[in-house]
Write an enzyme that holds these catalytic residues in place. Structure first.
Site, mmCIF file in Angstrom:
data_model
loop_
_atom_site.group_PDB
_atom_site.id
_atom_site.type_symbol
_atom_site.label_atom_id
_atom_site.label_comp_id
_atom_site.label_asym_id
_atom_site.label_seq_id
_atom_site.Cartn_x
_atom_site.Cartn_y
_atom_site.Cartn_z
ATOM 1 N N GLU A 1 50.035 55.761 72.587
ATOM 2 C CA GLU A 1 50.841 55.740 71.382
ATOM 3 C C GLU A 1 50.455 56.979 70.566
ATOM 4 O O GLU A 1 49.266 57.198 70.310
ATOM 5 C CB GLU A 1 50.554 54.473 70.570
ATOM 6 C CG GLU A 1 51.400 54.424 69.329
ATOM 7 C CD GLU A 1 51.203 53.169 68.486
ATOM 8 O OE1 GLU A 1 50.445 52.277 68.891
ATOM 9 O OE2 GLU A 1 51.822 53.114 67.407
ATOM 10 N N ARG B 1 38.000 47.848 78.928
ATOM 11 C CA ARG B 1 37.935 49.047 78.079
ATOM 12 C C ARG B 1 36.564 49.660 78.197
ATOM 13 O O ARG B 1 35.587 48.952 78.448
ATOM 14 C CB ARG B 1 38.064 48.664 76.597
ATOM 15 C CG ARG B 1 39.389 48.251 76.124
ATOM 16 C CD ARG B 1 39.269 47.889 74.648
ATOM 17 N NE ARG B 1 39.466 49.045 73.789
ATOM 18 C CZ ARG B 1 40.661 49.468 73.389
ATOM 19 N NH1 ARG B 1 41.750 48.839 73.765
ATOM 20 N NH2 ARG B 1 40.775 50.517 72.612
ATOM 21 N N LYS C 1 41.113 53.759 67.379
ATOM 22 C CA LYS C 1 41.873 54.846 66.746
ATOM 23 C C LYS C 1 42.025 54.611 65.257
ATOM 24 O O LYS C 1 42.042 55.549 64.474
ATOM 25 C CB LYS C 1 43.259 54.960 67.398
ATOM 26 C CG LYS C 1 43.300 56.029 68.482
ATOM 27 C CD LYS C 1 44.723 56.394 68.856
ATOM 28 C CE LYS C 1 45.328 55.330 69.742
ATOM 29 N NZ LYS C 1 46.665 55.660 70.236
HETATM 30 P P1 ATP Z 1 43.733 51.551 69.343
HETATM 31 O O1 ATP Z 1 42.360 52.154 69.421
HETATM 32 O O2 ATP Z 1 44.454 51.915 68.109
HETATM 33 O O3 ATP Z 1 43.798 50.118 69.766
HETATM 34 P P2 ATP Z 1 44.761 52.115 71.910
HETATM 35 O O4 ATP Z 1 43.433 52.346 72.462
HETATM 36 O O5 ATP Z 1 45.482 50.900 72.290
HETATM 37 O O6 ATP Z 1 44.628 52.293 70.376
HETATM 38 P P3 ATP Z 1 46.871 53.616 73.104
HETATM 39 O O7 ATP Z 1 47.406 54.929 72.713
HETATM 40 O O8 ATP Z 1 47.779 52.457 73.079
HETATM 41 O O9 ATP Z 1 45.650 53.377 72.162
HETATM 42 O O10 ATP Z 1 46.131 53.722 74.496
HETATM 43 C C1 ATP Z 1 46.716 54.299 75.633
HETATM 44 C C2 ATP Z 1 46.077 53.708 76.853
HETATM 45 O O11 ATP Z 1 44.683 53.955 76.834
HETATM 46 C C3 ATP Z 1 46.275 52.212 76.900
HETATM 47 O O12 ATP Z 1 46.694 51.866 78.205
HETATM 48 C C4 ATP Z 1 44.921 51.674 76.610
HETATM 49 O O13 ATP Z 1 44.710 50.483 77.318
HETATM 50 C C5 ATP Z 1 43.990 52.779 77.092
HETATM 51 N N1 ATP Z 1 42.728 52.753 76.352
HETATM 52 C C6 ATP Z 1 42.574 52.822 75.021
HETATM 53 N N2 ATP Z 1 41.282 52.708 74.679
HETATM 54 C C7 ATP Z 1 40.581 52.576 75.824
HETATM 55 C C8 ATP Z 1 39.203 52.415 76.140
HETATM 56 N N3 ATP Z 1 38.268 52.364 75.200
HETATM 57 N N4 ATP Z 1 38.853 52.311 77.435
HETATM 58 C C9 ATP Z 1 39.789 52.364 78.399
HETATM 59 N N5 ATP Z 1 41.105 52.515 78.177
HETATM 60 C C10 ATP Z 1 41.512 52.614 76.902
HETATM 61 MG MG MG Z 2 47.503 50.360 72.038
#
Ligand code: ATP
Ligand code: MG
Length: 564
Positions: free
Chosen positions: A39, A265, A275
């Site tokens: 996003e 994650r 984020k």
């Molecule tokens: P926020 O931190 O605001 O929750 P988000 O991590 O969901 O944001 P996105 O832009 O939706 O942010 O993430 C893009 C992709 O990266 C998604 O498929 C998410 O699952 C993955 N992702 C985000 N954070 C992690 C993490 N810490 N480890 C592994 N994958 C991640």
């Molecule tokens: Mg997200």
């Protein structure tokens, strides 16, 4: 306290790769298509690097492809700056989406048609309840929800209202489109989830064309299906959304049938990977921006000097598992050090200078050969100026040394790296009693650093020639948080380390460092890996410490203070 992983995972096979292999063997799919779906509401961080590494990595290994798809369904939080940064960072990490740059917004028209399809088949309705009413009727984990009074509207009325929502007749929040599934479902995601909401906001790509926007759930699986994604790999928080993902695909005439799989994650000690929190650190000025070298963002890590191959290697080492865990940040630094040890050229830099005068050295100077990288013969050698006046590290001298201090002290002989053996004769003090200069002598027969009589010295020090040295600012980064699990007490801001940045203003560098460039870290011998900052100019050299030479985290865990 979380269990912290410090060991290297078995990086070969994992459950995702097993599933894909099975699918190919059983010919459920004939090709592998994945996607990375950020996003654009912030910069990418090291957690995203895991997801990128998994999605692009799997596609590469199975000769498939991975799409970059912006999940741009919320125009109030999303910005072009983030879109550009995300593309730059994915490329920098070493991945290529080829022609497959997509946006959920590319599919707004198709998604809307499918919304009408659900209405016509009796599977969606327009709800006029206020957000508060909807929340109150949603139930809890233990209580079922209550049906909306608008749930049994006729198809005709629903279609009419949906079209008027699209046409902009209603204000934000007045109505939503919901799937008609089951308000009593044990899975709250299936209690008539919202598919469209009214949002009178301009979109970075579609401008003012829309005033209703699809929810994440309504956009994601359908976008996957449109693009022919086979394996939609996401993190565990989406596990409870999977039944909805499947329900929507089953109730819509989509062109392909993707499957969602969830993995854990990445969590890192001493690091925040939310984020929302990172946005606040930037906004409130706790850091200088998204690319502050203390930030866990790819832009911050890049500016700090972390090479992309180190991040890829780290992601490979931690592997992919189904259970959430926290990885020791020391493991990340280990991967950085391993990469830089192989690739970074060595240089000499004195961070806290102490002047040395070699009394018996003539009033001339000479050039000495120094090895650029002992790990890489191809890197060759360079010339380093040596002269009568030098700087050494203040810490390398002690007037009354304790037993195990082998470096310089009065009467002690040490080796100056690549150069000569020198003996300290006297420490000169200023009026305040501080040592400001060492008077030394050298052995002219020890050129190269060893004496013809084979006598041993215990220590080898780095140095720079005083008249040739460059001045620079060097920034040392300490952890951004004072505890391994920031925010565990509920307030992540309270855990910010007020001393995360240490600036050394008067460092002296060997002249070859004038050629340093951002993105190409060097090892300052005995100090660590350092990288020219992207804001440096020839008149104002600034170096960032990428990582120290040794694991400073072991000490933290033993109860000491982290030194970064
Ligand atoms: P926020 O931190 O605001 O929750 P988000 O991590 O969901 O944001 P996105 O832009 O939706 O942010 O993430 C893009 C992709 O990266 C998604 O498929 C998410 O699952 C993955 N992702 C985000 N954070 C992690 C993490 N810490 N480890 C592994 N994958 C991640
Ligand atoms: Mg997200």
């Amino acid at each position: 306290m979380v269990a912290v992983e410090t060991a290297v995972a078995d990086a070969g096979r994992d459950f995702i790769r097993d599933i894909i292999q099975d699918d190919l063997d059983a010919r459920r799919y004939t090709e592998v298509v994945t996607r990375f779906p950020p996003e654009p509401n912030g910069y990418l961080h090291i957690g995203h690097a895991k997801s990128i590494g998994v999605n692009f990595g799997v596609a590469q290994e199975f000769s498939g492809r991975c799409h970059l798809r912006f999940d741009d369904t919320n125009p109030t939080k999303e910005e072009q700056e983030y879109i550009d940064a995300i593309k730059r960072d994915v490329r920098w990490l070493g991945y290529d989406w080829g022609e497959h740059l997509h946006h959920a917004s590319d599919y707004f028209e198709q998604l809307y048609e499918w919304a009408e399809h659900l209405v016509r088949s009796g599977n969606a309705y327009v709800d006029d309840q206020s957000p508060a009413e909807m929340r109150a009727a949603r139930g809890t984990l233990t209580e079922p929800g209550r049906n909306s009074p608008y749930r049994d509207r006729s198809v005709g009325e629903n279609l009419d209202l949906l079209r008027r929502m699209r046409a902009g007749e209603f204000p934000n929040g007045a109505r939503v489109l919901r799937a008609k599934i089951d308000m009593a479902s044990g899975n709250i995601n299936l209690r008539d989830p919202v598919l469209y909401r009214i949002l009178h906001a301009a979109h970075p790509r579609t401008g003012k064309a829309w005033c209703i926007y699809p929810s994440y759930d309504f956009a994601h699986g359908q976008s996957d299906a449109i693009e022919g994604v086979t394996h939609s790999l996401c993190t565990l928080e989406f596990e409870d959304h999977r039944p909805l993902y499947d329900w929507l695909l089953e109730h819509l005439p989509v062109p392909s049938r993707p499957r969602q799989y969830e993995f854990a994650r990445l969590n890192l000690t001493y690091t925040v990977l939310s984020k929302r929190a990172l946005t606040e650190f930037v906004r409130q000025g706790h850091v200088t921006g998204w690319n502050d070298p203390r930030m866990p963002t790819l832009a911050g890590l890049r500016r700090r000097g972390v090479p992309p191959e180190a991040i890829r290697e780290f992601v490979r080492r931690i592997g992919v598992a189904k259970a959430n865990s926290t990885v020791d940040v020391g493991m990340f630094e280990h991967a950085v050090r391993d990469t830089l040890n192989r690739t970074a050229e060595r240089r000499m830099a004195v961070l806290r200078p102490l002047k040395v005068v070699i009394e018996n050295y003539p009033q001339t100077s000479e050039e000495i050969d120094a090895v650029n990288n002992p790990e890489d013969a191809v890197a060759g050698t360079r010339k380093v100026a040596f002269g009568r006046e030098l700087f050494i590290e203040r810490d390398d001298f002690m007037e009354s040394p304790p037993k195990k201090f082998y470096r310089l002290s009065p009467g002690r002989e040490v080796r100056l790296r690549y150069a000569y053996l020198v003996t300290c004769r006297e420490a000169v003090r200023n009026a305040a009693g501080e040592v400001i200069e060492l008077r030394c002598t050298y052995d002219p027969a020890s050129r190269g650093g060893s004496a013809p009589d084979g006598r041993k010295v215990q220590a080898t020090l780095h140095w720079v020639s005083a008249k040739d040295a460059l001045s620079a600012e060097v920034r040392l980064y300490h952890p951004l948080f004072t505890r391994p699990d920031p925010g565990a007490n509920g307030d992540v801001f309270a855990d910010l380390n007020p001393n995360s940045l240490e600036v050394l203003a008067d460092c002296r560098l060997e002249p070859a460092l004038a050629a340093a460039v951002p993105g190409k870290p060097v090892q300052f011998e005995r100090q660590g890996y350092f990288c020219l900052d992207s804001t440096a100019t020839p008149d104002r050299l600034v170096f960032n410490r990428t990582v120290g030479l040794r694991d400073s985290w072991a000490k933290v865990q033993a109860g000491g203070a982290p030194s970064g």
